[in-house]
Design a protein around this motif. Structure first.
Motif, mmCIF file in Angstrom:
data_model
loop_
_atom_site.group_PDB
_atom_site.id
_atom_site.type_symbol
_atom_site.label_atom_id
_atom_site.label_comp_id
_atom_site.label_asym_id
_atom_site.label_seq_id
_atom_site.Cartn_x
_atom_site.Cartn_y
_atom_site.Cartn_z
ATOM 1 N N GLY A 1 32.160 33.796 28.060
ATOM 2 C CA GLY A 1 33.214 34.452 28.817
ATOM 3 C C GLY A 1 32.788 34.895 30.212
ATOM 4 N N SER A 2 31.572 34.566 30.595
ATOM 5 C CA SER A 2 31.072 34.972 31.906
ATOM 6 C C SER A 2 30.716 33.744 32.738
ATOM 7 C CB SER A 2 29.835 35.864 31.763
ATOM 8 O OG SER A 2 28.745 35.112 31.229
ATOM 9 N N VAL A 3 30.407 33.973 34.002
ATOM 10 C CA VAL A 3 29.947 32.923 34.915
ATOM 11 C C VAL A 3 28.450 33.119 35.127
ATOM 12 C CG1 VAL A 3 30.137 31.961 37.240
ATOM 13 C CG2 VAL A 3 32.183 32.745 36.046
ATOM 14 N N SER A 4 27.672 32.066 34.900
ATOM 15 C CA SER A 4 26.221 32.171 35.004
ATOM 16 C C SER A 4 25.771 32.085 36.457
ATOM 17 C CB SER A 4 25.553 31.060 34.192
ATOM 18 O OG SER A 4 25.809 29.796 34.796
ATOM 19 N N SER A 5 24.516 32.423 36.672
ATOM 20 C CA SER A 5 23.961 32.375 38.026
ATOM 21 C C SER A 5 23.884 30.943 38.547
ATOM 22 C CB SER A 5 22.569 33.010 38.034
ATOM 23 O OG SER A 5 21.714 32.344 37.102
ATOM 24 N N GLY A 6 23.580 29.977 37.656
ATOM 25 C CA GLY A 6 23.510 28.582 38.088
ATOM 26 C C GLY A 6 24.859 28.042 38.523
ATOM 27 N N VAL A 7 25.895 28.337 37.749
ATOM 28 C CA VAL A 7 27.241 27.879 38.102
ATOM 29 C C VAL A 7 27.713 28.569 39.374
ATOM 30 C CG1 VAL A 7 29.651 27.859 37.348
ATOM 31 C CG2 VAL A 7 27.839 27.300 35.729
ATOM 32 N N TRP A 8 27.450 29.858 39.506
ATOM 33 C CA TRP A 8 27.864 30.584 40.703
ATOM 34 C C TRP A 8 27.168 30.040 41.943
ATOM 35 C CZ3 TRP A 8 31.607 33.177 42.584
ATOM 36 C CH2 TRP A 8 31.434 34.006 43.692
ATOM 37 N N CYS A 9 25.912 29.677 41.806
ATOM 38 C CA CYS A 9 25.177 29.087 42.927
ATOM 39 C C CYS A 9 25.820 27.767 43.357
ATOM 40 C CB CYS A 9 23.723 28.870 42.531
ATOM 41 S SG CYS A 9 22.662 28.225 43.843
ATOM 42 N N ALA A 10 26.193 26.932 42.383
ATOM 43 C CA ALA A 10 26.844 25.655 42.703
ATOM 44 C C ALA A 10 28.204 25.885 43.362
ATOM 45 C CB ALA A 10 26.990 24.826 41.435
ATOM 46 N N VAL A 11 28.943 26.880 42.877
ATOM 47 C CA VAL A 11 30.251 27.187 43.463
ATOM 48 C C VAL A 11 30.098 27.658 44.911
ATOM 49 C CG1 VAL A 11 32.212 28.770 43.339
ATOM 50 C CG2 VAL A 11 31.372 27.673 41.264
ATOM 51 N N CYS A 12 29.109 28.504 45.159
ATOM 52 C CA CYS A 12 28.880 28.992 46.525
ATOM 53 C C CYS A 12 28.558 27.841 47.467
ATOM 54 C CB CYS A 12 27.742 30.010 46.530
ATOM 55 S SG CYS A 12 28.137 31.582 45.723
ATOM 56 N N LYS A 13 27.707 26.913 47.012
ATOM 57 C CA LYS A 13 27.384 25.750 47.842
ATOM 58 C C LYS A 13 28.631 24.945 48.175
ATOM 59 C CE LYS A 13 22.648 24.977 46.177
ATOM 60 N NZ LYS A 13 21.760 24.043 45.438
ATOM 61 N N ARG A 14 29.462 24.720 47.154
ATOM 62 C CA ARG A 14 30.660 23.915 47.373
ATOM 63 C C ARG A 14 31.633 24.596 48.323
ATOM 64 N NH1 ARG A 14 32.102 19.030 48.195
ATOM 65 N NH2 ARG A 14 34.332 18.702 47.843
ATOM 66 N N VAL A 15 31.813 25.900 48.171
ATOM 67 C CA VAL A 15 32.739 26.633 49.036
ATOM 68 C C VAL A 15 32.251 26.622 50.484
ATOM 69 C CG1 VAL A 15 33.657 28.924 49.553
ATOM 70 C CG2 VAL A 15 33.641 28.090 47.201
ATOM 71 N N ILE A 16 30.962 26.865 50.698
ATOM 72 C CA ILE A 16 30.426 26.886 52.057
ATOM 73 C C ILE A 16 30.506 25.506 52.692
ATOM 74 C CG2 ILE A 16 28.336 27.250 53.420
ATOM 75 C CD1 ILE A 16 27.560 29.430 51.411
ATOM 76 N N THR A 17 30.202 24.455 51.913
ATOM 77 C CA THR A 17 30.284 23.091 52.443
ATOM 78 C C THR A 17 31.717 22.723 52.813
ATOM 79 O OG1 THR A 17 28.402 22.457 51.058
ATOM 80 C CG2 THR A 17 29.738 20.679 51.967
ATOM 81 N N THR A 18 32.667 23.116 51.960
ATOM 82 C CA THR A 18 34.071 22.841 52.254
ATOM 83 C C THR A 18 34.525 23.589 53.510
ATOM 84 O OG1 THR A 18 34.505 22.547 49.893
ATOM 85 C CG2 THR A 18 36.403 22.910 51.320
ATOM 86 N N ALA A 19 34.103 24.848 53.640
ATOM 87 C CA ALA A 19 34.460 25.624 54.838
ATOM 88 C C ALA A 19 33.868 24.979 56.087
ATOM 89 C CB ALA A 19 33.960 27.054 54.692
ATOM 90 N N GLU A 20 32.651 24.454 55.981
ATOM 91 C CA GLU A 20 32.038 23.773 57.119
ATOM 92 C C GLU A 20 32.852 22.544 57.528
ATOM 93 O OE1 GLU A 20 27.964 21.217 58.136
ATOM 94 O OE2 GLU A 20 28.321 22.027 56.138
ATOM 95 N N GLU A 21 33.285 21.765 56.548
ATOM 96 C CA GLU A 21 34.063 20.569 56.852
ATOM 97 C C GLU A 21 35.398 20.932 57.503
ATOM 98 O OE1 GLU A 21 34.396 18.655 53.110
ATOM 99 O OE2 GLU A 21 32.320 17.935 53.076
ATOM 100 N N ILE A 22 36.025 22.009 57.030
ATOM 101 C CA ILE A 22 37.306 22.434 57.605
ATOM 102 C C ILE A 22 37.121 22.861 59.061
ATOM 103 C CG2 ILE A 22 39.119 24.182 57.478
ATOM 104 C CD1 ILE A 22 38.790 24.140 54.437
ATOM 105 N N VAL A 23 36.074 23.634 59.324
ATOM 106 C CA VAL A 23 35.822 24.097 60.695
ATOM 107 C C VAL A 23 35.531 22.914 61.616
ATOM 108 C CG1 VAL A 23 34.238 25.421 62.136
ATOM 109 C CG2 VAL A 23 35.039 26.380 59.971
#
Length: 207
Positions: free
Chosen positions: A153-175
């Motif tokens: 029922g929780s989000v692990s540190s590994g999954v959160w790390c992958a999500v952060c990478k994806r969000v930052i990469t997507t934001a970079e592409e948008i900018v």
């Protein structure tokens, strides 16, 4: 008070991406320039002085006749050779310092970015970053989000790390897309009307 785990992981991932955007070579040059101004001022000052001395001596040597003023010419030549040898030693010392600094700097940069991500993900692999609302995700999705060892029922540190990478990469592409220049539309040439040929044909028919 320690920052929340999710914020800490996001900061490390963001730092890693910023290093990738700026470039390790650029950061190394900036860091070495600062290091040089603090600890290598003496060797660099001596290097500049020797270079200036060699140039001045070569100019004076060019103005001195080897036949008419041989003693003076030989003295200047020996001085140039000595300055060149000293300059070579200084260059070797600076090059060695730069190589050593680059190794240490790249190691430190790796520890602060990629290494820190590995350590955080592994050390906090059993600790949840945050819990999801009950029943929010199906069982297979919930299992993936807690991988490898976080509570159900929780989000692990590994999954959160992958999500952060994806969000930052997507934001970079948008900018990048927003800042990219819009290409100017190409003007389509309009073919000229063959009025002269048509009129010529009409005159031939009339004749």
């Amino acid at each position: 008070m320690a920052p929340p785990l999710g914020l800490l992981i996001f900061a490390v991932v963001l730092l890693t991406q910023v290093v990738g955007w700026v470039g390790k070579t650029v950061l190394l040059e900036l860091a070495f320039s600062l290091y040089t101004s603090l600890f290598l001022g003496g060797p660099y000052a001596k290097q500049r002085a020797l270079r200036r001395q060699v140039l001045e001596d070569k100019a004076e040597l060019g103005r001195t006749s080897a036949q008419d003023e041989f003693a003076k010419w030989a003295k200047i030549q020996r001085r140039i050779e000595q300055s060149a040898a000293d300059l070579e030693k200084i260059n070797a010392t600076i090059a060695s310092s730069r190589s050593s600094f680059a190794t240490k700097f790249n190691t430190l940069l790796w520890l602060l970015t990629t290494g820190a991500q590995f350590v955080l993900v592994w050390w906090y692999r059993r600790q949840p970053v945050f819990y999801l609302p009950s029943g929010w995700a199906p069982a297979p999705v919930a299992y993936m989000l807690k991988w490898p060892s976080a509570p159900r029922g929780s989000v692990s540190s590994g999954v959160w790390c992958a999500v952060c990478k994806r969000v930052i990469t997507t934001a970079e592409e948008i900018v990048k897309d927003l800042l990219a220049p819009v290409p100017a539309p190409h003007a389509v040439p309009v073919p000229a009307k063959p009025t002269a040929k048509v009129e010529g044909l009409e005159h031939e028919k009339l004749d």
